[in-house]
Design a protein around this motif. Structure first.
Motif, short mmCIF file in Angstrom:
data_model
loop_
_atom_site.label_atom_id
_atom_site.label_comp_id
_atom_site.label_asym_id
_atom_site.label_seq_id
_atom_site.Cartn_x
_atom_site.Cartn_y
_atom_site.Cartn_z
N ALA A 30 0.84 -1.20 0.00
CA ALA A 30 0.00 0.00 0.00
C ALA A 30 0.87 1.24 0.00
CB ALA A 30 -0.91 -0.02 1.22
N PRO A 31 0.50 2.25 -0.76
CA PRO A 31 1.34 3.44 -0.86
C PRO A 31 1.25 4.32 0.37
CG PRO A 31 -0.58 3.66 -2.26
CD PRO A 31 -0.64 2.30 -1.71
N LEU A 32 1.81 3.83 1.48
CA LEU A 32 1.90 4.65 2.69
C LEU A 32 3.11 5.53 2.56
CD1 LEU A 32 1.41 1.93 5.43
CD2 LEU A 32 -0.14 3.79 4.97
N HIS A 33 2.95 6.79 2.90
CA HIS A 33 4.10 7.69 2.72
C HIS A 33 4.83 7.85 4.03
CE1 HIS A 33 2.61 8.21 -1.15
NE2 HIS A 33 1.56 8.89 -0.82
N GLY A 36 10.59 10.52 5.35
CA GLY A 36 12.01 10.18 5.28
C GLY A 36 12.41 9.94 3.85
N PRO A 37 13.69 9.95 3.59
CA PRO A 37 14.17 9.85 2.21
C PRO A 37 14.05 8.45 1.63
CG PRO A 37 16.03 9.92 3.71
CD PRO A 37 14.81 10.10 4.56
N VAL A 38 14.14 7.44 2.48
CA VAL A 38 14.17 6.09 1.93
C VAL A 38 12.83 5.42 2.13
CG1 VAL A 38 15.33 3.86 2.03
CG2 VAL A 38 16.59 5.94 2.52
N VAL A 39 12.26 4.92 1.05
CA VAL A 39 10.99 4.20 1.16
C VAL A 39 11.30 2.76 1.53
CG1 VAL A 39 9.03 3.32 -0.10
CG2 VAL A 39 9.83 5.61 -0.52
N THR B 72 -5.97 2.25 -1.39
CA THR B 72 -5.36 3.57 -1.48
C THR B 72 -6.09 4.57 -0.62
OG1 THR B 72 -6.66 4.05 -3.44
CG2 THR B 72 -4.41 3.30 -3.78
N ALA B 75 -4.95 4.12 2.96
CA ALA B 75 -3.51 4.42 2.97
C ALA B 75 -3.30 5.92 2.85
CB ALA B 75 -2.81 3.70 1.84
N ILE B 78 -4.09 7.55 6.13
CA ILE B 78 -3.01 7.36 7.09
C ILE B 78 -1.84 8.28 6.77
CG2 ILE B 78 -1.29 5.74 7.97
CD1 ILE B 78 -3.31 3.53 7.58
N SER B 79 -1.48 8.34 5.50
CA SER B 79 -0.31 9.15 5.17
C SER B 79 -0.61 10.62 5.36
CB SER B 79 0.17 8.86 3.76
OG SER B 79 -0.82 9.20 2.84
N MET B 82 -0.08 11.18 8.96
CA MET B 82 1.35 11.24 9.32
C MET B 82 1.96 12.55 8.88
SD MET B 82 3.00 7.50 9.12
CE MET B 82 2.73 7.10 7.41
N ARG B 83 1.53 13.02 7.68
CA ARG B 83 2.06 14.27 7.19
C ARG B 83 1.63 15.41 8.10
NH1 ARG B 83 1.30 14.84 0.82
NH2 ARG B 83 0.92 12.66 1.16
N GLU B 86 3.80 15.26 11.15
CA GLU B 86 5.14 15.73 10.79
C GLU B 86 5.12 17.24 10.59
OE1 GLU B 86 6.36 14.32 7.09
OE2 GLU B 86 8.46 14.79 7.38
N ALA B 218 19.02 6.58 -2.56
CA ALA B 218 18.13 7.72 -2.80
C ALA B 218 18.67 8.64 -3.88
CB ALA B 218 17.92 8.49 -1.51
N LEU B 271 10.44 10.80 -4.55
CA LEU B 271 10.13 9.44 -4.99
C LEU B 271 9.43 8.62 -3.92
CD1 LEU B 271 13.41 8.69 -6.94
CD2 LEU B 271 11.18 9.25 -7.87
N SER B 272 9.53 9.06 -2.66
CA SER B 272 8.92 8.25 -1.62
C SER B 272 7.50 8.69 -1.30
CB SER B 272 9.78 8.31 -0.36
OG SER B 272 9.99 9.65 0.00
N ARG B 273 7.03 9.73 -1.99
CA ARG B 273 5.67 10.20 -1.68
C ARG B 273 4.87 10.36 -2.95
NH1 ARG B 273 5.58 13.85 3.34
NH2 ARG B 273 7.50 13.21 4.35
N LEU B 274 4.71 9.29 -3.68
CA LEU B 274 4.02 9.40 -4.96
C LEU B 274 2.55 9.08 -4.81
CD1 LEU B 274 6.75 7.72 -7.12
CD2 LEU B 274 6.21 10.14 -7.01
N ASP B 275 1.71 10.02 -5.21
CA ASP B 275 0.26 9.81 -5.15
C ASP B 275 -0.31 9.72 -6.55
OD1 ASP B 275 -0.11 11.93 -2.35
OD2 ASP B 275 -0.64 9.81 -2.50
#
Lengths: 171, 311
Positions: A30-33, A36-39, B72, B75, B78-79, B82-83, B86, B218, B271-275
């Motif tokens: 699942a695309p949980l974000h 941090g820099p590393v997924v 999705t 998810a 949740i994200s 978290m955002r 943060e 990265a 790249l780690s936060r692609l929607d």
């Protein structure tokens, strides 16, 4: 009539461990974000394999572990189909002889054993990847994933234990 | 007369039962080694890069797309949560940064407007014809690969929406990768930092050609730079578009560090936060020969893609 119904319900419930494995695979995709820099999503499927090998290995056969690994690899998009299956089979084989003894211990010990199992499993996967691509693969993503996986294990353990008690244990 | 026949029948069924019982025991004992061998064989086949495995991957992704799509929503919730958390820690700094960004962007907006007008005038003057229609599709990310070993995302647009291999995947910030596999209703985008990703780019004002190669970290590497190329940290990197499929001049990143021969790039896109991803193409992908774009293949291409090193 009633007898047959009970048996059918028990049959459905016997699929629970594998079903939790499948849910774990989907969760790890699942695309949980994660900030941090590393997924690096936690290896939920590994948690499921560990838990059920410890508590109900009869309901989580080798073929189930193999199929779960296959599903994970197919959805992950990794070119090395079969690597996760190998890891799950290895974890299962390593844990089966001592599983019942570990299961009886207190939770911190179970967690500690999971730390060892996860570290070894992910290290093995990292080594295999380096061998298969013949290129150096940085260890940082794997280390990060191992940490996140071990950190989230208590939650997974709690959920699976609740499920097991609710569904699989007959009063 | 019937009696011996019945006896014989019972004997045969007894031995049949014994055979099935012992074969079941044998099957159970053999199961684990058999499955281990099967796993190893699959890994070897994967290394041999069989099209069958790619088809299996595509078929599975297509079949399970609805289920992945269902995940999705939670998810995303949740994200977002978290955002939010943060964000609470960095609220004030974020605010300052956004004000400064805004002021700068307003200036750029004016510059862009002026340049667009100038561009239109010059095109009219020279009779310039643009290369081909840019074609773009928006798609949502429905699965993010596990993370530590493979970097790709599955999106919910496929062949029936016009997606094809080799097309570029972008977010508002910049390039995220290339479409590597296409199913009926899903597609897999290989991200910039995946081990198997190779994207032809140009560096800096000199538009020095190079190849952006992922190495699972990265910050991907720049390969095939000539030994004394004038590259310095902070140089902007954009797509080269040499092979005619990738639109040129898409933002990719900046040179982050130069350590001897190793040049690392910080990608513009997160790249780690692609929607949501935009898939873009020049409209010429039908002519892309097989093998120019690596699938998430086990073999990193030995040579750079066609056109990347053309002088």
């Amino acid at each position: 009539m009633r007898f047959a119904l009970q048996r059918d319900v028990a049959l459905i419930y016997s699929w629970l461990p594998l079903a939790t494995g499948v849910v774990a695979v989907f969760l790890s995709l699942a695309p949980l974000h994660v900030p941090g820099p590393v997924v690096a999503t936690p290896a939920f499927a590994l948690m499921a394999v560990y838990y059920w090998t410890l508590h109900r290995p009869d309901l989580f056969p080798a073929s189930g572990a193999f199929a779960l690994g296959l599903l994970l690899d197919l959805l992950d998009g990794t070119p090395y189909l079969g690597l996760s299956s190998l890891v799950f089979l290895a974890v299962r084989a390593a844990l089966l002889p001592v599983g019942s003894r570990i299961a009886g211990q207190s939770f911190p010990i179970v967690w500690a054993f999971f730390l060892v199992a996860a570290a070894l499993a992910l290290a093995f996967e990292w080594l295999m990847l380096g061998l298969l691509t013949l290129a150096p693969v940085g260890p940082r993503p794997v280390i990060f994933q191992a940490l996140v996986t071990v950190a989230l294990f208590p939650l997974a353990f709690y959920l699976l234990a609740r499920l097991q008690r609710a569904v699989l244990v007959r009063p | 007369m019937i009696f011996p026949g019945v006896l014989a029948l019972r004997e045969r069924s007894d031995s049949a039962i014994r055979i099935t019982a012992s074969s079941r025991v044998i099957a159970q004992r053999l199961a684990v080694p058999f499955l281990v061998v099967a796993s190893l064989m699959l890994i070897v086949l994967g290394k041999a890069d069989l099209i069958l495995i790619e088809r299996a991957r595509i078929a599975t992704a297509d079949a399970l797309a609805p289920v992945l799509g269902m995940l999705t929503a939670p998810a995303a919730a949740i994200s977002e949560g978290m955002r939010h958390v943060e964000g609470l820690f960095t609220l004030y700094d974020e605010n300052q940064r956004l004000r400064a960004d805004n002021a700068r962007l307003m200036q750029w907006q004016n510059v862009a407007r002026r340049l667009a007008a100038e561009n239109a005038e010059l095109r009219a003057l020279t009779g310039y014809r643009p290369r081909g229609a840019n074609f773009s599709i928006s798609a949502q990310v429905i699965a993010n690969s596990g993370g530590a070993f493979a970097h790709n995302v599955l999106v919910d647009a496929g062949a029936r929406d016009g997606v094809a291999r080799g097309q570029a995947g972008l977010t508002g910030e910049g390039l995220i990768g290339r479409v590597a596999e296409v199913g009926g209703r899903t597609a897999r985008i290989l991200l910039l930092n995946d081990l198997n990703s190779r994207i032809p780019v140009v560096v800096g004002d000199a538009r020095q050609r190079a190849v952006l190669a992922g190495d699972n970290s990265a910050q991907p590497l720049l390969l095939f730079l000539p030994p004394h190329a004038p590259v310095k940290t902070g140089d902007r990197i954009v797509t080269g578009g040499a092979e005619g499929v990738f639109p040129p001049d898409l933002p990719v990143g900046v040179v982050a560090s130069i350590d001897g021969d190793t040049v690392r790039v910080a990608p513009d896109a997160a790249l780690s936060r692609l929607d949501y991803v935009r898939i873009v193409d020049l409209g010429l992908s039908a002519f892309l020969p097989q093998g120019v774009v690596p699938a998430p293949s086990s073999r990193a291409p030995a040579k750079a893609p066609v056109g990347a090193l053309a002088p």
